[in-house]
Structures are given as C-alpha cells and as structure tokens.
Design an enzyme around this catalytic site. Structure first.
Site, PDB file in Angstrom:
ATOM      1  N   CYS A   1      -6.604   4.003   1.749  1.00  0.00           N
ATOM      2  CA  CYS A   1      -5.374   3.656   1.064  1.00  0.00           C
ATOM      3  C   CYS A   1      -4.649   4.916   0.610  1.00  0.00           C
ATOM      4  CB  CYS A   1      -5.661   2.797  -0.164  1.00  0.00           C
ATOM      5  SG  CYS A   1      -6.561   1.283   0.189  1.00  0.00           S
TER       6      CYS A   1
ATOM      7  N   LYS B   1     -27.116  21.478  10.334  1.00  0.00           N
ATOM      8  CA  LYS B   1     -25.961  21.929   9.551  1.00  0.00           C
ATOM      9  C   LYS B   1     -26.131  23.395   9.138  1.00  0.00           C
ATOM     10  CE  LYS B   1     -22.991  18.767   9.401  1.00  0.00           C
ATOM     11  NZ  LYS B   1     -23.409  18.516  10.783  1.00  0.00           N
TER      12      LYS B   1
ATOM     13  N   LYS C   1     -15.135  21.438  18.269  1.00  0.00           N
ATOM     14  CA  LYS C   1     -15.177  20.146  17.592  1.00  0.00           C
ATOM     15  C   LYS C   1     -15.535  19.027  18.555  1.00  0.00           C
ATOM     16  CE  LYS C   1     -14.743  17.367  14.121  1.00  0.00           C
ATOM     17  NZ  LYS C   1     -15.830  17.346  13.129  1.00  0.00           N
TER      18      LYS C   1
ATOM     19  N   GLU D   1     -30.829  16.695  10.637  1.00  0.00           N
ATOM     20  CA  GLU D   1     -29.402  16.945  10.429  1.00  0.00           C
ATOM     21  C   GLU D   1     -29.177  18.102   9.465  1.00  0.00           C
ATOM     22  OE1 GLU D   1     -25.157  16.605   9.938  1.00  0.00           O
ATOM     23  OE2 GLU D   1     -26.615  16.439  11.566  1.00  0.00           O
TER      24      GLU D   1
ATOM     25  N   TRP E   1      -5.440  -0.407   2.779  1.00  0.00           N
ATOM     26  CA  TRP E   1      -6.438  -0.743   3.798  1.00  0.00           C
ATOM     27  C   TRP E   1      -7.314  -1.813   3.174  1.00  0.00           C
ATOM     28  CZ3 TRP E   1      -6.130   0.518   8.695  1.00  0.00           C
ATOM     29  CH2 TRP E   1      -7.225   0.267   9.524  1.00  0.00           C
TER      30      TRP E   1
ATOM     31  N   HIS F   1     -49.554  19.799  11.804  1.00  0.00           N
ATOM     32  CA  HIS F   1     -49.770  19.868  13.255  1.00  0.00           C
ATOM     33  C   HIS F   1     -49.051  21.065  13.872  1.00  0.00           C
ATOM     34  CE1 HIS F   1     -51.866  16.037  13.487  1.00  0.00           C
ATOM     35  NE2 HIS F   1     -50.972  15.553  12.635  1.00  0.00           N
TER      36      HIS F   1
ATOM     37  N   ASN G   1      -6.944   2.661  -5.110  1.00  0.00           N
ATOM     38  CA  ASN G   1      -7.694   3.042  -3.919  1.00  0.00           C
ATOM     39  C   ASN G   1      -9.167   3.058  -4.297  1.00  0.00           C
ATOM     40  OD1 ASN G   1      -8.648   4.072  -1.538  1.00  0.00           O
ATOM     41  ND2 ASN G   1      -7.854   6.139  -1.849  1.00  0.00           N
ATOM     42  N   GLY G   2     -10.027   2.425  -3.497  1.00  0.00           N
ATOM     43  CA  GLY G   2     -11.453   2.445  -3.792  1.00  0.00           C
ATOM     44  C   GLY G   2     -12.019   1.056  -3.985  1.00  0.00           C
TER      45      GLY G   2
ATOM     46  N   ARG H   1      -3.757   8.033   7.202  1.00  0.00           N
ATOM     47  CA  ARG H   1      -4.967   7.534   6.553  1.00  0.00           C
ATOM     48  C   ARG H   1      -5.323   6.120   7.005  1.00  0.00           C
ATOM     49  NH1 ARG H   1      -5.668  10.611   1.659  1.00  0.00           N
ATOM     50  NH2 ARG H   1      -6.566   8.867   0.538  1.00  0.00           N
TER      51      ARG H   1
ATOM     52  N   GLU I   1     -25.666  25.603  12.167  1.00  0.00           N
ATOM     53  CA  GLU I   1     -24.306  25.589  12.687  1.00  0.00           C
ATOM     54  C   GLU I   1     -23.382  26.550  11.946  1.00  0.00           C
ATOM     55  OE1 GLU I   1     -22.989  21.306  14.427  1.00  0.00           O
ATOM     56  OE2 GLU I   1     -23.472  21.335  12.293  1.00  0.00           O
TER      57      GLU I   1
END
Length: 608
Positions: A2, A484, A603, A480, A74, A503, A98-99, A27, A487
């Site tokens: 929103c 990160k 990207k 992940e 939204w 192990h 919004n939210g 948005r 990266e």
C-alpha cells in the site's frame, strides 16, 4: 505494498495527492482514494482499480480542500472494493493505513459492544473507530491518536486528518516506512521519498515506533515511549527516480527493513485474514491428493527458500519432496512421474537454469508451478500456474526481501496442501495462519537487534572463515547465512546441519573460528545445544541466535547471544532470516565492499 500520502497545503491538494500516489504505483495496488478537509467537513473520493478511475471520479466530483490524505490499497482484510478502499472516515476523522492490525478482531468486538457500527471488512476500521470514540468523548486529536496507538498490535503505518482542525496531520510508523516532507508553510507525508519528490527535497524518516504531529509550521516527532525526539532532516532529490535508498546507506539495508511490509502484503494475497484460512489467489490445476512427489527447483538463495519449503510441505502436507539445484536437475536424469508437481522459484523469473529446468519438466508431463516476483517474466508465462511474491523491486544483488516473500508463499502453499490432503484440521489451519499473521510484527521486533549485530560485525570482519549451524528449517537458513556472508563480505563461510559437525567440520574449530548457531527453542534445541558444547570445548566463538527461553537453557557461554522474539517454532525461519541478513550486511559494510553490487555477481543470471 500500500502507498500513503498526506499534504497540509496552502491551496487545493487533490491533484497533488493523486500525482504522489502515481509515484507509488510500482508498489502494487487494487484500489485508491483520497480524503480532504472541505471547510469543517471530511470528503472522500474512492475507486476500485487503477488511479485513472479515481482521477475520473475527481474530475466529475472535484475536491478543493487544502488538507488531505491519499492511499493506494493492496487488499489484505476484505475484498478490493470501493467500500473497503481507503481512506476510511467518520464525521470527525479520516485514516489511511498500510500493514496489518493483528488484534483487530478483539478491538472490533469491543468497539461493537460500545456502539460502533462497522461498514467495511477491513482491519483499519477498528483503528478509525478507536480514534473516533476518543474524539467523541471530547479528547483532542493528539491524545486520541496517542491512546489508540497504545492498543494496536501489528506492523503498520497510519495517517490521520481531522474535521475539527485544518492545521494538523498525524502519522505513525511501526514497521512499514514513512517519510515526512518539509515545505514553505506546507508539510507532507509519504510512504517513501519518491512520493514526495515533486513537492519537496527536504525529508526526514520516522523510525520504528515513532509517531508525529504535523502542522503547517513543522513536525513534532515522538518515539515509542511518547518522548519528543529529533530525526535527521536531509536534502535529497527523488523527483526523477522511481526507486531510491531513502535514508539507508545501501539498497540492501533498505530492502532488509522493508520485509515486515512486503512479507505482510504477500501474506495478505494468500490468506483470508478475517477467517484465518488459506485462500490461494488462483485455482490450482492439480489435486494435492493425487501428487505423489514434489520437486522444488531453484538457484542460489531461491534454492534455500525451496529447501525450507521442503520441510514445510513434508511436515504439514505429508508430501514427498526433493530439492534440486536447477543447473543439475536436467543432467542427473532423475525419473519423473507424469502428473507429479515441480515448483520453480526465481525472483526475476528469468534465471536461465531454472527456465531450462521448467521446460524439461513440462516435456516430462509434470505440473509446473512457479513462485516469482515479476509476473511478466518468462518463467511466469511458461508455467502452468504462477504464484506471485509481492516484494516489489529488489535492487541489491544479494536477495533479502524476495527470499522471505518466497518463504511466505511456500508456507501458505504447504498449509493448503495439508488441508486438501486431510493432514490438517480446520483448527490446525487457523492456528498456522494465525502464526503467519504475526510474522510482520515479529520481523519488526527482530530488526531491533541491528545495533547489537552492527557491533558484532566488527569482530566477524576480522575472521577468514565462519561456520553456520542449524537443525530443521534452521539448517537451510544456515546455508543461506553462509551464502550471504560470502556474497557481499567475501569472507569464506559454510553452512552445515548441526548434527554433521562431528562428521568433519569440527576439525576446523579453533579460537579464531566464529560459529553462528541458529537455534530457536524447538523440539531439536537440546540436540543443537550438544553441538554447541562440542564447539565450546574446542574454543570456538559461538554466536547464538535464539529466543529468551533458548538463551536461558543454552548451558553454554557464547561470545554473543542475539535474542529473538518468542514465536511459534514452525515458521521461525521467516524471522531468523532478519539477523542472518543483518550480520552479513554489517560485516560487508565494515569490510568496505560494494554491498549492492558485489564483485563478479549479477542480479539475474540469464545465461547457463
């Protein structure tokens, strides 16, 4: 997402409000509206669909007020109808929001008992009636909003105007961003600086928990303790840009902080907030009861999202799930069952290996479902079914908000599968959806760990190698986290299932090795503690990410403990992603690397 705008002007503001809303169209939205103060009365114009419909309404029924608020909605609670469109208003107050207000049902019932009449399906209307009730009792607008905010639970941004006062606009932020603009005898409010670009280049940003009272002379900002605070006022040019960094140093930082908002909007697309039921936006062309095996195929961070989704689909849907790296899927020639399901995950929807795997799966008669952020992408177009993430534009090469939005879609899909397959009762579904509804607020709370992580990053930056450990869904999150860090900081890092430590990886442990342990207090927490003790016995520097109960039960003295909010264990990965991302980000900042465009990376990988 929103969009919110507000203007305390010296002339008619309706046209400016609509122009500002146009700058927020990126948005996403499904209805729009504005409200202005016409003399001592609040007047509204709202419309379903695009802003051109609202502009048409205004051409037929002009507004000339000099104070106003606007909104692109939204849909979350309630359908995308004109009646549910914002602003919502009574004779005394109008509000845009919004939210998600998590406790809106409780507030709604209480307000109804006190005589409030609800006209919409939205959670926002509870906020409206709370403020209106205080105003009706003779309380002034500032105190009415202050009292209302203390009763709200969730992640939200709000803007209010009042029929009794043409020199006040009040706003509040708890999660989704808000910017205040300063003009010559005028003041402005926007979801970001982009909305305010044509109006002013002088901006300040509210911090989480802030609320502010705007008058024609300036703004008074209060923090979450209701103490007056100063927020930096900066000069910037956003007039020609559709995407800017706001007050963040990097796009990646901005995108990490946008997660409570965009994950909330993704959630709202896939569940009915009022009934706490999963409500997928498309009819699936297959029956989960007939699916014998699911293959999840993706690359990089999207692959780790799929790995977490594997845990959810197996546990909640009792489905057999395989996770595949897209670049390997075709070449290992695994037997594929015609009529089974392949899920493809890609932020851009153009990832070459994932697209090739999609075409391979279609050739072998599999149902294909894609989870993408760009609905016009090739993967979206060529999939049998497409589920959109509502992350908005993601500029930083290292994916953050796209990752958590992918997780939210996978979580709702797993619940839907479990329900169809008879593995989840209606009570189970309601409980799980309720847990997901709390995620945006919990993400906002997790962001409060940033100062501690910033300090910790200065130590991590001295390291050559870092280990990440986790069990259950925390294992793919450890993968992940390591990705990160590699990266964007260029520090070597590896993620392991905590039980695999002995192990092999334990050979690396010494007093120079940071070991990040992702361990919410869950059914495998005690086993993770045993692995932590193995690290501690060898002098490793443990960085523990856990909740208060986990910290109390850890039985190991870590170098640092990052305390996360209490939450249901099933979807903890959505929340724990935040400190994992922040640790990589702040380490990279200390290292002085190009955070948004790290070396050698792109990207969207559109070649094999």
């Amino acid at each position: 997402m929103c969009g919110i705008v507000g203007i305390l002007g010296r002339g008619p503001v309706a046209e400016q409000l609509v122009d500002s809303l146009r700058r927020l169209e990126y948005r996403g939205y499904d209805s729009a509206g504005i409200a202005t103060l016409e003399g001592a009365c609040l007047a509204r114009r709202r419309a379903e669909g695009k802003l051109r419909n609202l502009a048409g309404r205004l051409q037929a029924e002009p507004l000339i007020g000099q104070v106003g608020i606007g909104h692109t909605r939204w849909a979350t609670h309630g359908r995308p109808t004109e009646n549910n469109a914002h602003p919502h208003a009574t004779e005394r107050v109008a509000v845009v929001h919004n939210g998600i207000i998590e406790n809106f049902r409780e507030l709604r019932e209480k307000l109804k008992k006190n005589g409030a009449v609800f006209e919409t399906e939205t959670d926002t209307e509870a906020v409206l009636h709370l403020v209106d009730g205080y105003l009706a009792a003779g309380i002034d607008p500032v105190e009415a909003v202050r009292a209302t905010l203390s009763q709200l639970r969730g992640a939200f941004a709000l803007g209010f105007i009042f029929a009794a006062d043409d020199d006040i606009l009040i706003c509040a932020r708890n999660g989704p961003p808000l910017a205040i603009g300063y003009g010559d005898g005028e003041m402005y409010l926007g979801s970001d600086a982009i909305a305010l670009g044509p109006l002013t280049d002088t901006i300040s940003y509210l911090e989480d928990g802030d609320w502010a009272v705007l008058t024609h002379d300036g703004a008074t900002v209060y923090d979450h303790h209701n103490a007056v605070v100063q927020r930096e006022v900066v000069k910037q040019s956003a007039s020609a840009s559709l995407v800017d960094k706001a007050n963040y140093r990097h796009f990646m930082a901005k995108e990490i902080h946008e997660q409570p908002e965009v994950v909330g909007h993704t959630l709202a697309r896939y569940v009915d907030m009022a009934t706490e039921r999963v409500s997928l936006p498309v009819d699936l062309p297959f029956d989960f009861r007939e699916i014998k095996r699911v293959s999840i195929i993706a690359c990089g961070t999207a692959n780790y999202a799929g790995y977490i989704g594997k845990y959810w689909l197996e546990r909640l849907g009792r489905l057999a799930v395989e996770i595949d790296i897209a670049s390997e899927f075709r070449y290992r020639e695994a037997p594929l069952g015609k009529g089974d399901l392949a899920i493809f995950i890609s932020q851009s929807g153009e990832t070459a290996d994932t697209l090739a795997a999609l075409r391979y799966a279609k050739q072998h008669g599999l149902h294909t479902l894609s989870i993408v952020n760009v609905t016009t992408s090739t993967i979206a177009r060529e999939s049998e079914t497409m589920l959109q993430t509502l992350a908005g534009p993601e500029i930083g090469v290292a994916s953050t908000k796209a990752f958590t939005c992918q997780l939210m879609v996978l979580a709702t899909l797993a619940i839907a599968a479990g329900k169809v397959r008879g593995e989840l009762s209606e009570e189970d579904e309601a409980r799980l959806v309720h847990d997901l509804i709390e995620v945006p607020r919990l993400m906002s709370e997790a962001l409060a760990t940033e100062p501690q992580i910033d300090r910790l990053a200065r130590e991590i930056a001295k390291s050559r190698d870092v280990l990440y450990l986790g069990r259950g869904t925390s294992y793919p999150l450890a993968l992940e986290g390591a990705l990160k860090l590699k990266e964007i900081s260029y520090i070597h890092a590896e993620g392991y299932a905590a039980g695999e430590l002995k192990h092999g990886p334990i050979a690396l442990i010494d007093e120079n090795m940071p070991v990040v342990v992702i361990a919410p207090y869950d059914r495998v927490f005690e086993k993770t503690v045993s692995n932590m003790q193995e690290v501690a016995a060898r002098g490793g520097n443990i960085i523990l990410m856990t909740d208060a109960k986990g910290a109390a039960e850890a039985a190991v003295e870590p170098l640092e403990t990052i305390i996360m909010p209490d939450m249901a264990a099933t979807f903890a990965a959505l929340i724990y992603a935040v400190p994992v991302q922040l640790l990589a980000y702040h380490t990279a900042v200390v290292m002085g690397t190009d955070v948004d465009q790290p070396r050698n990376l792109a990207k969207s990988v559109t070649v094999e």
